[in-house]
Scaffold this active site. Structure first.
Site, PDB file in Angstrom:
ATOM      1  N   HIS A  18      -3.266  67.075  41.912  1.00  0.00           N
ATOM      2  CA  HIS A  18      -1.945  67.516  41.540  1.00  0.00           C
ATOM      3  C   HIS A  18      -0.842  66.876  42.371  1.00  0.00           C
ATOM      4  O   HIS A  18       0.213  66.512  41.862  1.00  0.00           O
ATOM      5  CB  HIS A  18      -1.907  69.029  41.700  1.00  0.00           C
ATOM      6  CG  HIS A  18      -0.579  69.632  41.468  1.00  0.00           C
ATOM      7  ND1 HIS A  18       0.110  69.441  40.297  1.00  0.00           N
ATOM      8  CD2 HIS A  18       0.209  70.415  42.240  1.00  0.00           C
ATOM      9  CE1 HIS A  18       1.255  70.086  40.371  1.00  0.00           C
ATOM     10  NE2 HIS A  18       1.346  70.672  41.531  1.00  0.00           N
ATOM     11  N   GLY A  58      13.468  55.070  41.954  1.00  0.00           N
ATOM     12  CA  GLY A  58      12.960  56.357  41.485  1.00  0.00           C
ATOM     13  C   GLY A  58      14.129  57.287  41.214  1.00  0.00           C
ATOM     14  O   GLY A  58      15.150  57.250  41.907  1.00  0.00           O
ATOM     15  N   ARG A  92      -3.524  76.896  47.675  1.00  0.00           N
ATOM     16  CA  ARG A  92      -4.181  76.121  46.632  1.00  0.00           C
ATOM     17  C   ARG A  92      -5.523  75.555  47.038  1.00  0.00           C
ATOM     18  O   ARG A  92      -6.483  75.582  46.267  1.00  0.00           O
ATOM     19  CB  ARG A  92      -3.261  74.970  46.224  1.00  0.00           C
ATOM     20  CG  ARG A  92      -2.047  75.486  45.548  1.00  0.00           C
ATOM     21  CD  ARG A  92      -1.052  74.397  45.267  1.00  0.00           C
ATOM     22  NE  ARG A  92       0.017  74.950  44.450  1.00  0.00           N
ATOM     23  CZ  ARG A  92       1.067  74.262  44.057  1.00  0.00           C
ATOM     24  NH1 ARG A  92       1.216  73.007  44.400  1.00  0.00           N
ATOM     25  NH2 ARG A  92       1.979  74.832  43.320  1.00  0.00           N
ATOM     26  N   ALA A 146      14.053  63.772  44.172  1.00  0.00           N
ATOM     27  CA  ALA A 146      14.508  63.138  45.410  1.00  0.00           C
ATOM     28  C   ALA A 146      15.431  61.965  45.112  1.00  0.00           C
ATOM     29  O   ALA A 146      16.576  61.918  45.591  1.00  0.00           O
ATOM     30  CB  ALA A 146      13.306  62.692  46.244  1.00  0.00           C
TER      31      ALA A 146
END
EC number: 1.3.5.1
Lengths: 646, 248, 247
Positions: free
Chosen positions: A413, A52, A342, A56
């Site tokens: 999300h 990835g 949220r 990060a």
């Protein structure tokens, strides 16, 4: 309430053994100054794989490269610059207190623990708040063009769940600018020869030898070649799994495969049910919809959320007089108003739509109105703050938000759950580290806005590079060759699975399965979950998964760029994850943060926690049925309380 | 809507490709262009044909993955819009739409509409960064940055690396992409120490990658989904000349 | 390293060969453009002076011929007869070689950069002047040959006497020779287009980099283009309508 045995069995409790003792504020310093180090000469002999290349992964690969490790970084995209961190709009929190408004590391820590509804670990969260300050310094030094005031100093704004202004931003493209900073640092290391970047490669399995993570099996997405890469440590930074819902704000390629394959090899998966539904997305317009688009939460700074007071009011917004509008967030939560966290905003939105007061096609939407802000601040200021978001909204919907209010509705999300890690960000497999959204660590049951970027960069730039040394100090580990039986078997398992997907040759496309799975998850494991619904979902998922493995049609071959095949592998893993998510949601019969069980709510409809029973992290071991290991959460500095934003 | 799509099909890097015609019905004006390709691919899968390969990811216009030349224009007819954000309300029922990959030697076609944009990463590797190793940074407020400079840096930094500038340039030049990064970093105080060497090194990588030279035609900025202005190229030329004059 | 495809190796090879070399700037695409810009600016200077000289025709044959003869003696007595003219011709010829070389090199690079074109012909989105630089340049070059034969060497001029430039001009643009005049007009318009993009482009190449400066550069380029067109076309027009007639 479910009991072990039906869908899962109870296992031994687990605990984080890496966080040092002593005062909270001194733990990270203590950990850094007492952890074992690897001398520079040895670093050159240690191989680290990073899977990835987002905030990060990209920042970790760059920093590990700077330290002198031999790093290999993999991403499925054609360039590390395209990782989905790029889409984060609003900003990044940091306890700089440049505003002199009473902010501090302690306050950011407090807000994050509270925002997470007391389901995260104090040591980790405190460290996150502490490191946040360094992130801003680092990014500015890299040339990230944060918004500035006329005096040349950094501008900040306030965000949901906070009463201070600590969010740094770069217009509505903060994620992009931070990612480009990390990407540039990464490419600098590629140029220096410390990092080898492999784009269009997908990790399909983890290689575990003698109990240690020693490498990965990857498929070259262009040629289809399945190869192995062996190393001394593996870092997973594959992001979140929101795409299990099919429609989400995640990029189309986001997937759980790297994390899930590691889970199947023994890494525990923590709190999979903790998903975040973002309150401000553009509503669904039809069945063709392939993804949902987020409108930054920062819009709630200046926009006011409302619906008509009466159900079934079909007048255009301009014709609805002020006293016939219900500004329901301001009404229900006067202290925070439109800036409530949220999960609370999302559920309140769902509630008014369930009342029949929703607006737009299908009645699944509420207004986000800038009329007051335009009057108060003037159009140039609004353009400066949100111009690109307004344009994006107009491009997608054809409506001009300067003239008519936006319509918004919640969408999946972010996923707070992920692979379980300790204070050192090590999973339960030695040598396997997990960072960013892929781990579960810092956000508890709900993440505050502008904290994802903070966590991704904290893990990648500052935490992992400091903690991985303690593990690598024992390396280099025994030399492995691709002929090692564990390596050979992992590789052939991957090839076999690819062949299996291609050979089914059924009559349904991968996308049709993904869409159907998403509908099940959104219906039964979305904003509101019930015991009966989750049981039904598990049943539906299982039968759909069986159908997938007999009826899916994957055209083409495995020896070429085959996007259907890529998706098929990812959807297959989503099926397994979806079931575990439902089991996790079912077993946790309390409500907390983003996990709302209809059976557990206060009289006025807020999430009701059951701390006596559920003050733990649910870490799941892959088995049939899954085994639940509990990490009990203790709060020495914070007192769990019913969250109140009213 | 009913549409006729003519799409470039090419099975791999070495294969010869050709335009292939497809008919497609039931297109809604609310669909994005990529969703039309999704529908087509479902149709092709159902009939046992291979779906059209195309790069895409975020579908909200920021990752830069998608990119195709639609009726001769990179990212299609709507200004300041990537293909994923292009909605079908900009087309008419019965239209014939040609869809081709980016065309440049530096961007070889991998399959169908997918090209290899690795050359962009190599240009960044050559110097598109500020050397600030993790942990070395002074306090963020140590150096104030005048707002106009910060805004100029941001404007150039908005580049998403999609490659439309190259696709549209009659010279196949990547100067807008390269210059955007040079201008972004060159506008900030943090970027000054490496400013001259950065421009020269990135230009060298640009030329080595077989991109053409810029002739300031402005086709690039006309199709740029982020509206990167042509002035960045002047900033880059300025830095390159400065580098040559100062000999570093 | 087990998992390494051919593309990874290609990337490494490309990286190694792209180590910046010293003094590579002049061989870069920007270096070539600087040659183009500097030579172009020389031509522009020459054209402006040339145009100014042409306008002397409105002061009569004597004045014009006197000016023409003076050109041969610029720098006198330091420079012998016609030396300045030959130096100037030498410099302009070198500039022409540089300009054409730069254009050809960039054109070849451009062709190389896009081996396969688009099936759907790209729509011009930028400026039309910019897209016609190469063909415009070729037209101007062809015209230049004719122009030198016509009014400098005199081979194709009906009068063709170097001693009487005024008469040459009047004869050259005589109404009966309208195709020649038409060619001249087309060439001057081509010069106008060329200058319009060329001047803007040259300033950009030499480092003009602000939005405000860009507006000024565009205005200046358009202004020079119009000035040159008008200044050069007014002479044949005057001959055609009889304002300027045989001496």
């Amino acid at each position: 309430m479910t009991y072990p045995g039906e869908f899962f069995v109870d296992g031994d409790p687990i605990a984080d053994t890496k966080a040092p003792d002593g005062p909270l504020a001194e733990r990270w310093t203590k950990r850094r100054s007492t952890g074992r180090l690897v001398n520079p000469a040895n670093r050159r002999r240690l191989d680290v794989i990073v899977v990835g290349s987002g905030l990060a992964g990209g920042s970790a690969a760059a920093t590990l490269g700077e330290l002198g490790y031999r790093v290999r970084c993999y991403c499925y995209q054609d360039s590390p610059r395209r990782a989905h961190s790029i889409a984060a709009q609003g900003g990044i929190n940091a306890a700089k207190n440049y505003r002199n408004d009473g902010d501090s590391v302690e306050r950011l820590f407090h807000d994050t623990i509270k925002g997470g509804d007391f389901r995260s670990r104090e040591s980790n969260v405190y460290r996150l708040a502490e490191v946040s300050v360094e992130i801003i310094d680092q990014c500015v030094a890299q040339g990230v063009p944060f918004a500035r005031e006329y005096g040349g100093l950094l501008d900040t704004r306030s965000f949901g769940g906070a009463q201070v202004s600590r969010t740094f931003y770069a217009r509505g493209q903060t994620g992009q600018q931070l990612l480009l900073g990390a990407y540039q640092a990464l490419e600098r290391q590629v140029s220096a020869g410390t990092v080898a970047m492999h784009t269009r490669h997908e990790m399909l399995d983890l290689i575990v030898v003698d109990g240690r993570a020693r490498g990965i099996v990857v498929r070259d997405l262009e040629t289809g070649a399945v190869t192995v890469d062996l190393a001394d440590a593996v870092v997973l930074a594959g992001g979140g799994y929101g795409n299990v819902f099919h429609l989400s704000t995640n990029a189309k390629g986001c997937n759980v495969t790297a994390s899930w394959r590691a889970h199947r090899r023994g890494a525990l998966f923590a709190n999979p049910a903790f998903t975040q539904i973002h309150p401000t997305c553009i509503p669904v317009s039809g069945d063709h919809q392939s993804k949902l688009t987020l409108m930054s939460e920062s819009l709630r700074n200046d926009g006011r959320v409302w619906v008509p007071s009466a159900a079934g009011d079909t007048r255009v917004p301009a014709d609805i007089p002020e006293d016939e509008r219900d500004y329901f967030l301001e009404r229900r939560y006067p202290a925070y108003g439109n800036l409530v966290p949220r999960d609370i905003a999302s559920r309140a939105t769902k509630a008014v739509c369930d009342d029949g007061r929703g607006v737009g096609p299908g009645g699944r939407g509420v207004y986000l109105d800038f009329a007051d802000a335009l009057t108060r601040l003037g159009r140039p200021t609004i353009e400066e703050r949100y111009g690109n978001l307004f344009e994006m909204y107009e491009r997608i919907t054809g409506d001009d938000p300067y003239v008519t209010p936006m319509r918004i509705y919640p969408a999946v999300h972010y996923t707070m759950g992920g692979l379980w890690v300790d204070y050192d960000l090590s999973s339960t497999i030695p040598g396997l580290f997990v960072i960013g959204e892929a781990n579960f660590s810092d956000h508890g049951a709900n993440r505050l806005g502008a904290s994802a970027l903070m966590q991704g960069l904290a893990d990648g730039y500052f935490v992992l590079p400091n903690t991985i040394g303690a593990y690598l100090a024992d390396g280099p580990f025994q030399k492995l060759t691709p002929k090692h039986p564990d390596v050979v078997s992992a590789r052939s398992a991957v090839s076999d699975r690819v062949q299996k997907l291609l050979s089914i040759d059924g009559d349904r496309s991968v996308d049709s399965f993904h869409r159907e799975l998403g509908k099940i998850m959104w219906e039964y494991c979305g904003m509101e979950r019930t015991d009966a619904g989750l049981r039904k979902a598990i049943e539906l998922i299982r039968s759909l998964r069986d159908e997938f493995w007999t009826r899916v049609k994957v055209p083409g071959t495995g020896a070429e760029l085959n996007q259907s095949l890529e998706r098929a592998g990812r959807v297959a893993d989503f099926f397994e994850l979806a079931e575990l998510m439902c089991i996790d949601a079912l077993h946790r019969s309390e409500s907390c943060g983003g996990h709302f069980r209809a059976e557990s709510q206060t009289p006025d409809g807020e999430a009701l926690r059951a701390d006596d029973e559920f003050s733990y992290v649910a870490a799941w071991e892959f088995a049939s049925p899954p085994v639940l290991h509990k990490e009990h959460l203790t709060f020495e500095y914070e007192t769990p309380s019913q969250r109140s934003y009213s | 809507m009913k549409l006729t799509l003519r799409i470039w099909r090419q099975s791999d890097r070495e294969a010869r490709g050709k335009m292939v015609t497809y008919k497609i019905d039931d297109i809604s004006t609310d669909m994005s262009f990529l969703e039309v390709l999704d529908v087509l691919n479902e149709q092709l899968t159902a009939t046992g044909e291979e779906p059209v390969a195309f790069d895409h990811d975020c579908r909200e216009g920021i990752c830069g993955a998608c990119g195709m030349v639609i009726n001769g224009v990179a990212h299609g007819p709507q200004k300041l819009t990537t293909a994923c954000q292009l909605h079908m309300r900009h087309f008419k029922d019965g239209d014939t739409i040609d869809v081709e990959p980016w065309r440049a030697r530096a961007f070889p076609v991998v399959k169908d509409l997918v090209v290899d944009r690795g050359a962009f990463d190599r240009i960044i590797q050559a110097g598109g960064y500020i050397s600030a190793p993790t942990g070395s940074a002074p306090d963020a407020h140590a150096t104030p940055v005048p707002k106009p400079d910060a805004d100029a840096a941001f404007e150039a930094a908005a580049c998403i690396g999609c490659g439309a500038c190259v696709a549209a340039c009659p010279n196949g030049s990547a100067m807008l992409f390269t210059a955007a990064k040079v201008a972004h970093l060159g506008a900030l105080p943090q970027g000054q120490p490496e400013r001259a060497s950065r421009a020269a090194a990135m230009l060298h990588a640009h030329d080595e990658a077989d991109f053409g030279g810029c002739t300031n035609t402005g086709e690039c900025t006309a199709v740029c989904p982020k509206g990167i202005p042509l002035t960045v190229i002047g900033a880059m030329n300025h830095d390159v000349l400065g580098s040559a004059i100062r000999g570093r | 390293m087990v998992a390494s495809g051919t593309r990874d190796r290609a990337a490494v090879a490309a990286k190694e060969s792209s180590a910046p070399r010293r003094n590579a700037a002049y061989r870069s695409t920007v270096g070539i453009k600087v040659v183009m810009a500097v030579t172009g600016l020389l031509f522009l200077t020459f054209l402006v002076l040339h145009m100014a000289g042409n306008l002397k025709i409105f002061f009569g044959a004597e004045s014009f011929d006197h000016y023409a003869h003076w050109l041969r003696d610029i720098g006198a007595p330091a420079l012998p007869h016609e030396w300045f003219l030959w130096i100037q011709r030498g410099v302009l010829t070198l500039a022409l070689v540089g300009h054409v070389w730069a254009a050809a090199t960039l054109a070849l690079r451009a062709k190389r950069a896009r081996p396969i074109g688009y099936a759907h012909r790209p729509k011009v989105q930028g400026s039309y002047a910019a897209r016609t630089m190469r063909w415009g340049g070729v037209i101007i070059l062809l015209f230049l040959v004719w122009h030198l034969l016509d009014l400098t060497v005199g081979t194709v001029n009906p009068v063709g006497n170097p001693a009487t430039p005024y008469a040459n001009v009047v004869a050259g643009f005589a109404p009966s020779r309208w195709p020649v005049t038409l060619f001249y007009v087309l060439a001057v318009v081509a010069v106008g287009f060329h200058v319009r993009h060329g001047l803007f482009s040259a300033l950009r190449t030499l480092g003009q980099r602000t939005a405000n400066g860009e507006r000024w550069a565009r205005v200046a380029a358009l202004g020079f283009a119009i000035l040159l067109c008008v200044g050069f076309l007014v002479v044949p027009f005057a001959v055609l309508v009889g304002w300027v007639g045989p001496a």
